[in-house]
Design a protein around this motif. Structure first.
Motif, PDB file in Angstrom:
ATOM      1  N   SER A  55      36.765  12.057  22.427  1.00  0.00           N
ATOM      2  CA  SER A  55      37.186  12.980  21.414  1.00  0.00           C
ATOM      3  C   SER A  55      36.165  13.374  20.616  1.00  0.00           C
ATOM      4  CB  SER A  55      38.412  11.810  20.410  1.00  0.00           C
ATOM      5  OG  SER A  55      38.582  12.910  19.841  1.00  0.00           O
ATOM      6  N   THR A  92      38.436  18.672  20.054  1.00  0.00           N
ATOM      7  CA  THR A  92      38.729  18.580  21.921  1.00  0.00           C
ATOM      8  C   THR A  92      39.110  16.460  22.122  1.00  0.00           C
ATOM      9  OG1 THR A  92      37.899  20.737  21.863  1.00  0.00           O
ATOM     10  CG2 THR A  92      38.312  19.422  23.809  1.00  0.00           C
ATOM     11  N   GLU A  93      40.093  17.354  23.201  1.00  0.00           N
ATOM     12  CA  GLU A  93      39.970  15.790  23.081  1.00  0.00           C
ATOM     13  C   GLU A  93      40.613  15.540  24.832  1.00  0.00           C
ATOM     14  OE1 GLU A  93      43.606  11.641  22.571  1.00  0.00           O
ATOM     15  OE2 GLU A  93      42.968  13.482  21.468  1.00  0.00           O
ATOM     16  N   SER A 100      43.031  18.200  25.497  1.00  0.00           N
ATOM     17  CA  SER A 100      43.839  19.205  24.332  1.00  0.00           C
ATOM     18  C   SER A 100      43.185  19.350  23.250  1.00  0.00           C
ATOM     19  CB  SER A 100      44.724  18.610  23.837  1.00  0.00           C
ATOM     20  OG  SER A 100      44.218  16.784  23.370  1.00  0.00           O
ATOM     21  N   THR A 101      43.185  20.654  23.040  1.00  0.00           N
ATOM     22  CA  THR A 101      42.047  22.044  21.969  1.00  0.00           C
ATOM     23  C   THR A 101      43.078  22.082  20.651  1.00  0.00           C
ATOM     24  OG1 THR A 101      40.818  22.492  24.017  1.00  0.00           O
ATOM     25  CG2 THR A 101      40.326  23.340  21.749  1.00  0.00           C
ATOM     26  N   GLU A 102      42.500  21.522  19.539  1.00  0.00           N
ATOM     27  CA  GLU A 102      43.435  22.381  18.562  1.00  0.00           C
ATOM     28  C   GLU A 102      42.042  23.627  17.219  1.00  0.00           C
ATOM     29  OE1 GLU A 102      46.246  19.592  16.161  1.00  0.00           O
ATOM     30  OE2 GLU A 102      44.425  19.535  14.599  1.00  0.00           O
ATOM     31  N   ALA A 143      47.609  24.178  19.000  1.00  0.00           N
ATOM     32  CA  ALA A 143      47.013  23.684  19.468  1.00  0.00           C
ATOM     33  C   ALA A 143      47.720  23.491  21.635  1.00  0.00           C
ATOM     34  CB  ALA A 143      47.924  22.468  18.988  1.00  0.00           C
ATOM     35  N   SER A 144      46.455  23.462  21.662  1.00  0.00           N
ATOM     36  CA  SER A 144      46.474  24.053  23.441  1.00  0.00           C
ATOM     37  C   SER A 144      46.530  22.357  24.352  1.00  0.00           C
ATOM     38  CB  SER A 144      46.286  24.909  24.307  1.00  0.00           C
ATOM     39  OG  SER A 144      44.625  25.144  24.224  1.00  0.00           O
ATOM     40  N   GLU A 145      47.284  22.029  25.243  1.00  0.00           N
ATOM     41  CA  GLU A 145      47.276  21.167  26.493  1.00  0.00           C
ATOM     42  C   GLU A 145      47.283  21.744  27.740  1.00  0.00           C
ATOM     43  OE1 GLU A 145      48.982  15.872  26.836  1.00  0.00           O
ATOM     44  OE2 GLU A 145      49.511  17.550  25.193  1.00  0.00           O
ATOM     45  N   GLY A 147      47.096  20.004  31.288  1.00  0.00           N
ATOM     46  CA  GLY A 147      47.030  18.807  32.247  1.00  0.00           C
ATOM     47  C   GLY A 147      48.382  19.050  33.423  1.00  0.00           C
TER      48      GLY A 147
END
Length: 218
Positions: A55, A92-93, A100-102, A143-145, A147
């Motif tokens: 993270s 970023t995680e 996931s990015t915000e 925010a985007s994820e 997966g």
């Protein structure tokens, strides 16, 4: 610290150039200006590594960029419209489920004025001024994820605010001017936090590079 030293070096250079420049009338003329500077934010980078993944959080750097249009109604008074933006945060995680990015950005759109003083400086190439402006502050967060599926969420918050400050214009011939200023930005709170904060009031240090055009008053 390096940014502050660079800004100070530019300021000294422009003062020297302006002192040696020929004074120009600004009444009824126009200006397009590129603005750069620092907001009241500081770097805050944090990286955590654990069993779940990595993270990374990057706080706002405080770098401010923008554009402005100005028109001198007289030698002592000018109107301005300016827009500026600052990256408030980037998170970023990375874990087993994906990435996931915000990101968050704060934008200000201000209608303002500059009052030049004293009158003895109207015929010179170094002109101190007081500045004020008012308008909306807009916070945008995305925010985007990524997966198994891709999801994107966005939100926008707005607040009313303004700025008060002072600075100096340095005329570098008939068509070029640079300015150094310090302003304090004031705003109401966002209803929901943007970039981890609901209010970005605070000081700004700005330097502007402008092109002046128009025939001016006869």
């Amino acid at each position: 610290m390096n940014t502050a030293k660079t800004t100070l070096a530019f300021a000294v250079l422009f003062v020297a150039a302006a002192v040696s420049a020929t004074a120009q009338s600004l009444e009824k003329r126009h200006q397009i200006e590129l603005r750069l500077g620092l907001w009241n934010q500081v770097n805050n980078v944090r990286t955590d590594v654990g069993a779940g993944g990595v993270s990374t959080s990057v706080g706002g750097s405080g770098f401010l960029g923008g554009l402005a249009y100005g028109h001198w109604l007289s030698e002592g008074f000018g109107l301005r419209v300016s827009v500026g933006a600052m990256a408030a945060s980037v998170d970023t995680e990375i874990d087993g489920s994906g990435v996931s990015t915000e990101t968050a950005v704060i934008t200000q759109l201000l209608l303002g004025m500059r009052y030049y003083f004293p009158r003895s400086t109207y015929g010179s190439s170094v002109r101190p001024f007081l500045a004020a402006g008012v308008g909306p502050f807009i916070g945008s967060q995305v925010a985007s994820e990524v997966g198994a599926v891709v999801t994107v969420e966005a939100k926008t918050e707005s607040a009313i605010g303004g700025e008060l400050g002072a600075g100096v214009d340095f005329l570098l011939g008939r068509h070029f001017v640079t300015s150094v200023g310090v302003v304090f930005a004031l705003m109401t709170d966002f209803q929901q936090p943007i970039g981890g904060s609901d209010n970005y009031s605070g000081p700004q240090l700005t330097i502007g590079f402008g092109y002046v055009f128009g025939r001016g008053s006869s």
